[in-house]
Design a protein around this motif. Sequence first.
Motif, PDB file in Angstrom:
ATOM      1  N   GLY A 118      -2.287  16.137   1.601  1.00 12.10           N
ATOM      2  CA  GLY A 118      -2.125  17.478   1.324  1.00 12.10           C
ATOM      3  C   GLY A 118      -1.676  18.122   2.937  1.00 12.10           C
ATOM      4  N   THR A 119      -0.752  19.360   2.639  1.00 12.56           N
ATOM      5  CA  THR A 119      -0.619  20.228   3.827  1.00 12.56           C
ATOM      6  C   THR A 119      -1.026  21.799   3.409  1.00 12.56           C
ATOM      7  OG1 THR A 119       0.930  20.500   5.444  1.00 12.56           O
ATOM      8  CG2 THR A 119       1.778  20.450   3.121  1.00 12.56           C
ATOM      9  N   GLN A 120      -1.608  22.299   4.291  1.00 14.70           N
ATOM     10  CA  GLN A 120      -2.069  23.592   3.767  1.00 14.70           C
ATOM     11  C   GLN A 120      -0.881  24.573   4.207  1.00 14.70           C
ATOM     12  OE1 GLN A 120      -5.444  25.160   3.294  1.00 14.70           O
ATOM     13  NE2 GLN A 120      -4.183  26.946   2.942  1.00 14.70           N
ATOM     14  N   CYS A 155       1.779  16.072  -2.435  1.00 15.36           N
ATOM     15  CA  CYS A 155       2.757  15.407  -2.880  1.00 15.36           C
ATOM     16  C   CYS A 155       2.272  14.310  -4.002  1.00 15.36           C
ATOM     17  CB  CYS A 155       3.482  14.628  -1.921  1.00 15.36           C
ATOM     18  SG  CYS A 155       4.918  13.623  -1.971  1.00 15.36           S
ATOM     19  N   ASN A 156       3.229  13.761  -5.184  1.00 20.39           N
ATOM     20  CA  ASN A 156       2.413  13.196  -5.996  1.00 20.39           C
ATOM     21  C   ASN A 156       3.946  11.933  -6.475  1.00 20.39           C
ATOM     22  OD1 ASN A 156       2.464  12.536  -9.506  1.00 20.39           O
ATOM     23  ND2 ASN A 156       0.280  12.262  -8.288  1.00 20.39           N
ATOM     24  N   ALA A 157       3.578  10.737  -6.575  1.00 19.44           N
ATOM     25  CA  ALA A 157       4.655  10.038  -7.188  1.00 19.44           C
ATOM     26  C   ALA A 157       3.946   9.144  -8.412  1.00 19.44           C
ATOM     27  CB  ALA A 157       4.780   8.778  -6.020  1.00 19.44           C
ATOM     28  N   ASP A 158       5.283   8.891  -9.184  1.00 19.18           N
ATOM     29  CA  ASP A 158       5.120   8.161 -10.368  1.00 19.18           C
ATOM     30  C   ASP A 158       4.625   8.850 -11.507  1.00 19.18           C
ATOM     31  OD1 ASP A 158       4.642   4.663  -9.248  1.00 19.18           O
ATOM     32  OD2 ASP A 158       6.502   6.084  -9.410  1.00 19.18           O
ATOM     33  N   TRP A 197       5.416  17.970  -6.639  1.00 17.56           N
ATOM     34  CA  TRP A 197       4.740  18.755  -5.778  1.00 17.56           C
ATOM     35  C   TRP A 197       3.363  19.647  -6.728  1.00 17.56           C
ATOM     36  CZ3 TRP A 197       4.427  18.655  -0.674  1.00 17.56           C
ATOM     37  CH2 TRP A 197       5.749  18.017   0.180  1.00 17.56           C
ATOM     38  N   PHE A 198       2.040  19.577  -6.225  1.00 19.98           N
ATOM     39  CA  PHE A 198       1.121  20.426  -7.002  1.00 19.98           C
ATOM     40  C   PHE A 198       0.432  21.135  -5.713  1.00 19.98           C
ATOM     41  CE2 PHE A 198       0.245  18.448 -11.238  1.00 19.98           C
ATOM     42  CZ  PHE A 198       1.192  17.544 -11.147  1.00 19.98           C
ATOM     43  N   ARG A 199      -0.182  22.071  -6.179  1.00 17.35           N
ATOM     44  CA  ARG A 199      -1.109  22.713  -5.266  1.00 17.35           C
ATOM     45  C   ARG A 199      -2.372  23.200  -5.476  1.00 17.35           C
ATOM     46  NH1 ARG A 199       2.267  28.532  -5.156  1.00 17.35           N
ATOM     47  NH2 ARG A 199       1.587  29.094  -7.178  1.00 17.35           N
ATOM     48  N   GLN A 200      -3.364  23.313  -4.803  1.00 21.15           N
ATOM     49  CA  GLN A 200      -4.760  23.778  -4.999  1.00 21.15           C
ATOM     50  C   GLN A 200      -5.210  24.760  -4.439  1.00 21.15           C
ATOM     51  OE1 GLN A 200      -7.475  20.638  -5.806  1.00 21.15           O
ATOM     52  NE2 GLN A 200      -9.014  21.694  -7.151  1.00 21.15           N
ATOM     53  N   ALA A 201      -5.628  26.023  -4.723  1.00 14.51           N
ATOM     54  CA  ALA A 201      -5.942  27.077  -4.116  1.00 14.51           C
ATOM     55  C   ALA A 201      -7.602  26.910  -4.213  1.00 14.51           C
ATOM     56  CB  ALA A 201      -5.565  28.225  -4.472  1.00 14.51           C
ATOM     57  N   PRO A 202      -8.447  27.510  -3.227  1.00 13.28           N
ATOM     58  CA  PRO A 202      -9.946  27.495  -3.175  1.00 13.28           C
ATOM     59  C   PRO A 202     -10.377  28.183  -4.540  1.00 13.28           C
ATOM     60  CG  PRO A 202      -9.101  28.169  -1.147  1.00 13.28           C
ATOM     61  CD  PRO A 202      -7.919  28.296  -1.922  1.00 13.28           C
ATOM     62  N   GLY A 203     -11.181  27.254  -5.029  1.00 11.23           N
ATOM     63  CA  GLY A 203     -11.763  27.736  -6.335  1.00 11.23           C
ATOM     64  C   GLY A 203     -10.900  27.680  -7.553  1.00 11.23           C
ATOM     65  N   LYS A 204      -9.832  27.032  -7.582  1.00  9.18           N
ATOM     66  CA  LYS A 204      -9.206  27.088  -8.661  1.00  9.18           C
ATOM     67  C   LYS A 204      -8.740  25.612  -8.929  1.00  9.18           C
ATOM     68  CE  LYS A 204      -6.846  31.254  -8.113  1.00  9.18           C
ATOM     69  NZ  LYS A 204      -5.582  32.301  -8.097  1.00  9.18           N
ATOM     70  N   GLN A 233       0.823  -1.135   0.055  1.00  7.66           N
ATOM     71  CA  GLN A 233       0.142  -0.046   0.100  1.00  7.66           C
ATOM     72  C   GLN A 233       0.939   1.421   0.006  1.00  7.66           C
ATOM     73  OE1 GLN A 233      -2.458   0.093   3.325  1.00  7.66           O
ATOM     74  NE2 GLN A 233      -3.446   2.279   2.777  1.00  7.66           N
ATOM     75  N   VAL A 234       0.554   1.989  -1.128  1.00  6.16           N
ATOM     76  CA  VAL A 234       1.491   3.263  -1.013  1.00  6.16           C
ATOM     77  C   VAL A 234       0.769   4.299  -0.245  1.00  6.16           C
ATOM     78  CG1 VAL A 234       2.071   5.141  -2.782  1.00  6.16           C
ATOM     79  CG2 VAL A 234       2.159   2.799  -3.420  1.00  6.16           C
ATOM     80  N   GLN A 235       1.929   4.948   0.547  1.00  6.14           N
ATOM     81  CA  GLN A 235       1.294   6.292   1.171  1.00  6.14           C
ATOM     82  C   GLN A 235       2.347   7.424   1.157  1.00  6.14           C
ATOM     83  OE1 GLN A 235       1.091   4.618   5.479  1.00  6.14           O
ATOM     84  NE2 GLN A 235      -1.256   5.243   5.514  1.00  6.14           N
ATOM     85  N   LEU A 236       1.784   8.416   1.017  1.00  6.07           N
ATOM     86  CA  LEU A 236       2.717   9.672   0.927  1.00  6.07           C
ATOM     87  C   LEU A 236       2.248  10.542   2.183  1.00  6.07           C
ATOM     88  CD1 LEU A 236       2.522  10.047  -2.954  1.00  6.07           C
ATOM     89  CD2 LEU A 236       4.185   9.103  -1.679  1.00  6.07           C
ATOM     90  N   VAL A 237       2.902  11.034   2.925  1.00  8.36           N
ATOM     91  CA  VAL A 237       2.391  11.857   4.002  1.00  8.36           C
ATOM     92  C   VAL A 237       3.383  13.083   3.932  1.00  8.36           C
ATOM     93  CG1 VAL A 237       2.343  11.966   6.365  1.00  8.36           C
ATOM     94  CG2 VAL A 237       2.003   9.877   5.375  1.00  8.36           C
ATOM     95  N   GLU A 238       2.491  14.417   3.845  1.00 10.25           N
ATOM     96  CA  GLU A 238       3.072  15.551   3.941  1.00 10.25           C
ATOM     97  C   GLU A 238       3.101  16.226   5.174  1.00 10.25           C
ATOM     98  OE1 GLU A 238       0.562  15.449  -0.046  1.00 10.25           O
ATOM     99  OE2 GLU A 238       0.449  14.597   2.165  1.00 10.25           O
ATOM    100  N   SER A 239       4.096  17.215   5.434  1.00  5.94           N
ATOM    101  CA  SER A 239       4.184  17.715   6.445  1.00  5.94           C
ATOM    102  C   SER A 239       4.957  19.268   6.426  1.00  5.94           C
ATOM    103  CB  SER A 239       4.796  16.980   7.676  1.00  5.94           C
ATOM    104  OG  SER A 239       6.131  16.804   7.198  1.00  5.94           O
ATOM    105  N   GLY A 240       4.798  19.963   7.369  1.00  4.23           N
ATOM    106  CA  GLY A 240       5.513  21.255   7.286  1.00  4.23           C
ATOM    107  C   GLY A 240       4.728  22.497   6.675  1.00  4.23           C
ATOM    108  N   GLY A 241       3.513  22.266   6.517  1.00  2.00           N
ATOM    109  CA  GLY A 241       2.646  23.609   6.140  1.00  2.00           C
ATOM    110  C   GLY A 241       2.439  24.409   7.391  1.00  2.00           C
ATOM    111  N   GLY A 242       1.640  25.659   6.930  1.00  3.06           N
ATOM    112  CA  GLY A 242       1.517  26.498   8.230  1.00  3.06           C
ATOM    113  C   GLY A 242       1.171  27.666   7.813  1.00  3.06           C
ATOM    114  N   LEU A 243       1.178  28.743   8.569  1.00  6.32           N
ATOM    115  CA  LEU A 243       0.743  30.262   8.343  1.00  6.32           C
ATOM    116  C   LEU A 243       2.246  30.783   8.509  1.00  6.32           C
ATOM    117  CD1 LEU A 243      -1.276  32.295   8.168  1.00  6.32           C
ATOM    118  CD2 LEU A 243      -1.307  32.544  10.568  1.00  6.32           C
ATOM    119  N   VAL A 244       2.303  31.620   7.366  1.00  9.03           N
ATOM    120  CA  VAL A 244       3.515  32.466   7.238  1.00  9.03           C
ATOM    121  C   VAL A 244       3.284  33.762   6.604  1.00  9.03           C
ATOM    122  CG1 VAL A 244       4.113  31.657   4.858  1.00  9.03           C
ATOM    123  CG2 VAL A 244       6.040  32.334   6.595  1.00  9.03           C
TER     124      VAL A 244
END
Length: 124
Positions: A117-119, A98-101, A36-43, A1-12
């Motif tokens: 995902g991490t915010q 995070c994305n693999a392959d 790495w990909f990202r998704q903003a609200p409504g985008k 089972q593949v698992q990708l676990v992101e960390s390190g996000g926060g408010l800056v």
Amino acid sequence: QVQLVESGGGLVQTGGSLRLSCTASGVSFDRSDMAWFRQAPGKEREFVARVGWTAPSLSTLYGDSVKGRFTVSRDNAKNTLYLQMNSLQPEDTAVYYCNADGYYTTTYHPGKYWGQGTQVTVSS
């Protein structure tokens, strides 16, 4: 089972820095193209950065909006992908995944494995 676990996000604050990490398991990390990909609200989801696995040079690719500010890297000994984000702007606010392959032709095609995902929130 593949698992990708992101960390390190926060408010800056604007102009600040963050480093995201993605730890992988259940996948041949040292032979996986990672991104790495990202998704903003409504985008739509947006490609951020990619690092290949072919030694000795690991090719990288960046989205236009992050070039010169973000740096992607990997540590195969730790099965971990990183994203160093500098000079952060409010428009960088998003959930980062995070994305693999995946693979690159004329554009980057994500693989089927995603993290949860991490915010990242950048205040003005």
